[in-house]
Design a protein around this motif. Sequence first.
Motif, mmCIF file in Angstrom:
data_model
loop_
_atom_site.group_PDB
_atom_site.id
_atom_site.type_symbol
_atom_site.label_atom_id
_atom_site.label_comp_id
_atom_site.label_asym_id
_atom_site.label_seq_id
_atom_site.Cartn_x
_atom_site.Cartn_y
_atom_site.Cartn_z
ATOM 1 N N UNK A 30 27.793 -38.877 -2.176
ATOM 2 C CA UNK A 30 28.482 -39.471 -3.322
ATOM 3 C C UNK A 30 28.204 -40.961 -3.293
ATOM 4 N N UNK A 31 27.485 -41.440 -4.288
ATOM 5 C CA UNK A 31 27.095 -42.842 -4.247
ATOM 6 C C UNK A 31 28.270 -43.739 -4.609
ATOM 7 N N UNK A 32 28.304 -44.885 -3.993
ATOM 8 C CA UNK A 32 29.416 -45.813 -4.219
ATOM 9 C C UNK A 32 28.877 -47.196 -4.565
ATOM 10 N N UNK A 33 28.106 -47.268 -5.643
ATOM 11 C CA UNK A 33 27.660 -48.571 -6.109
ATOM 12 C C UNK A 33 26.351 -49.058 -5.540
ATOM 13 N N UNK A 34 26.158 -48.935 -4.228
ATOM 14 C CA UNK A 34 24.926 -49.467 -3.664
ATOM 15 C C UNK A 34 23.936 -48.349 -3.339
ATOM 16 N N UNK A 35 22.677 -48.711 -3.352
ATOM 17 C CA UNK A 35 21.602 -47.751 -3.117
ATOM 18 C C UNK A 35 21.616 -47.263 -1.672
ATOM 19 N N UNK A 36 21.263 -45.994 -1.487
ATOM 20 C CA UNK A 36 21.205 -45.414 -0.155
ATOM 21 C C UNK A 36 20.148 -44.307 -0.133
ATOM 22 N N UNK A 98 1.814 -47.603 -8.304
ATOM 23 C CA UNK A 98 0.518 -47.315 -7.689
ATOM 24 C C UNK A 98 0.598 -47.121 -6.183
ATOM 25 N N UNK A 99 1.578 -47.749 -5.528
ATOM 26 C CA UNK A 99 1.758 -47.598 -4.086
ATOM 27 C C UNK A 99 3.102 -46.961 -3.757
ATOM 28 N N UNK A 100 4.103 -47.303 -4.531
ATOM 29 C CA UNK A 100 5.472 -46.865 -4.282
ATOM 30 C C UNK A 100 6.040 -46.250 -5.545
ATOM 31 N N UNK A 101 7.105 -45.472 -5.364
ATOM 32 C CA UNK A 101 7.957 -45.088 -6.477
ATOM 33 C C UNK A 101 9.211 -45.930 -6.289
ATOM 34 N N UNK A 102 9.533 -46.719 -7.304
ATOM 35 C CA UNK A 102 10.682 -47.621 -7.211
ATOM 36 C C UNK A 102 11.773 -47.118 -8.147
ATOM 37 N N UNK A 103 12.992 -47.067 -7.611
ATOM 38 C CA UNK A 103 14.131 -46.601 -8.397
ATOM 39 C C UNK A 103 15.168 -47.718 -8.434
ATOM 40 N N UNK A 104 15.489 -48.177 -9.641
ATOM 41 C CA UNK A 104 16.565 -49.147 -9.796
ATOM 42 C C UNK A 104 17.852 -48.361 -10.004
ATOM 43 N N UNK A 105 18.812 -48.575 -9.117
ATOM 44 C CA UNK A 105 20.088 -47.867 -9.191
ATOM 45 C C UNK A 105 20.999 -48.646 -10.139
ATOM 46 N N UNK A 106 21.356 -48.043 -11.274
ATOM 47 C CA UNK A 106 22.192 -48.773 -12.233
ATOM 48 C C UNK A 106 23.610 -48.948 -11.702
ATOM 49 N N UNK A 107 24.267 -50.047 -12.107
ATOM 50 C CA UNK A 107 25.660 -50.216 -11.686
ATOM 51 C C UNK A 107 26.528 -49.115 -12.287
ATOM 52 N N UNK A 108 27.580 -48.755 -11.581
ATOM 53 C CA UNK A 108 28.444 -47.677 -12.045
ATOM 54 C C UNK A 108 29.382 -48.160 -13.143
ATOM 55 N N UNK A 109 29.583 -47.316 -14.149
ATOM 56 C CA UNK A 109 30.573 -47.613 -15.180
ATOM 57 C C UNK A 109 31.945 -47.188 -14.658
ATOM 58 N N UNK A 110 32.998 -47.666 -15.308
ATOM 59 C CA UNK A 110 34.360 -47.325 -14.896
ATOM 60 C C UNK A 110 34.568 -45.807 -14.947
ATOM 61 N N UNK A 111 34.061 -45.184 -16.021
ATOM 62 C CA UNK A 111 34.217 -43.732 -16.176
ATOM 63 C C UNK A 111 33.488 -42.981 -15.057
ATOM 64 N N UNK A 112 32.293 -43.434 -14.729
ATOM 65 C CA UNK A 112 31.514 -42.790 -13.666
ATOM 66 C C UNK A 112 32.214 -42.964 -12.312
ATOM 67 N N UNK A 113 32.823 -44.133 -12.096
ATOM 68 C CA UNK A 113 33.567 -44.366 -10.854
ATOM 69 C C UNK A 113 34.719 -43.364 -10.730
ATOM 70 N N UNK A 114 35.423 -43.140 -11.850
ATOM 71 C CA UNK A 114 36.543 -42.183 -11.822
ATOM 72 C C UNK A 114 36.033 -40.773 -11.523
ATOM 73 N N UNK A 115 34.902 -40.404 -12.137
ATOM 74 C CA UNK A 115 34.316 -39.079 -11.876
ATOM 75 C C UNK A 115 33.942 -38.923 -10.405
ATOM 76 N N UNK A 178 37.360 -43.694 -1.624
ATOM 77 C CA UNK A 178 37.820 -44.046 -2.969
ATOM 78 C C UNK A 178 37.772 -45.561 -3.178
ATOM 79 N N UNK A 179 38.206 -46.320 -2.181
ATOM 80 C CA UNK A 179 38.175 -47.784 -2.289
ATOM 81 C C UNK A 179 36.727 -48.272 -2.455
ATOM 82 N N UNK A 180 35.817 -47.640 -1.707
ATOM 83 C CA UNK A 180 34.402 -47.988 -1.786
ATOM 84 C C UNK A 180 33.850 -47.681 -3.171
ATOM 85 N N UNK A 181 34.225 -46.551 -3.741
ATOM 86 C CA UNK A 181 33.745 -46.138 -5.056
ATOM 87 C C UNK A 181 34.296 -47.068 -6.154
ATOM 88 N N UNK A 182 35.576 -47.382 -6.072
ATOM 89 C CA UNK A 182 36.220 -48.144 -7.139
ATOM 90 C C UNK A 182 35.938 -49.647 -7.060
#
Length: 184
Positions: A30-36, A98-115, A178-182
């Motif tokens: 369960x992601x909590x804002x930062x990439x992992x 060409x060398x890497x696949x790069x994924x930008x992790x979007x910031x979480x919205x309030x609704x997504x945080x609640x989910x 929960x604190x980490x997610x919110x």
Amino acid sequence: MNEEVTFITDAAKEAMDKAMVHLEKAFLKIRAGKASPAMLSTVMVEYYGSQTPLSQVANINTPDARTISVQPWEKTMLQEIEKAIMNANLGFNPMNNGDFVIINVPPLTEERRRDLAKQAKAEAEDAKVGVRNARQEANKEIRDLDISEDLQKNAESDIQDLTDSYTKKIDAVLDVKEAEIMKI
């Protein structure tokens, strides 16, 4: 306490430990804002005709809190990895340089945080069910033993104390997640 009761108590404790380990693994996904790198743990890649976990065909790194980089061991796998990440339906948009696949992790919205907080609560509840099932099984085994009623009551009391302590641990781990997610 006799040996059989000790064995049953130890088995219950072991089952409760397994429920805690399972909960901690579920919380990693369960992601909590930062990439992992754990966010991509469920991604499977078509590799020479078989489905292979992404971590077995590439290095997965997080250069910063909002980026995941995937470096395949074979350059020919770039498109396949990109396609697998898209098909995993994780809400990410991978880019291939060409060398890497790069994924930008979007910031979480309030609704997504609640989910995500709801999802974390559901995982915690599943862990509590596992703990209660271990208690129920242990109590059943204790009742089946040929021991005195006092010894039986004491053993059931010990099992209940164990259950209460694991329930508190699960609640504590959930509060931290929960604190980490919110947290924004």
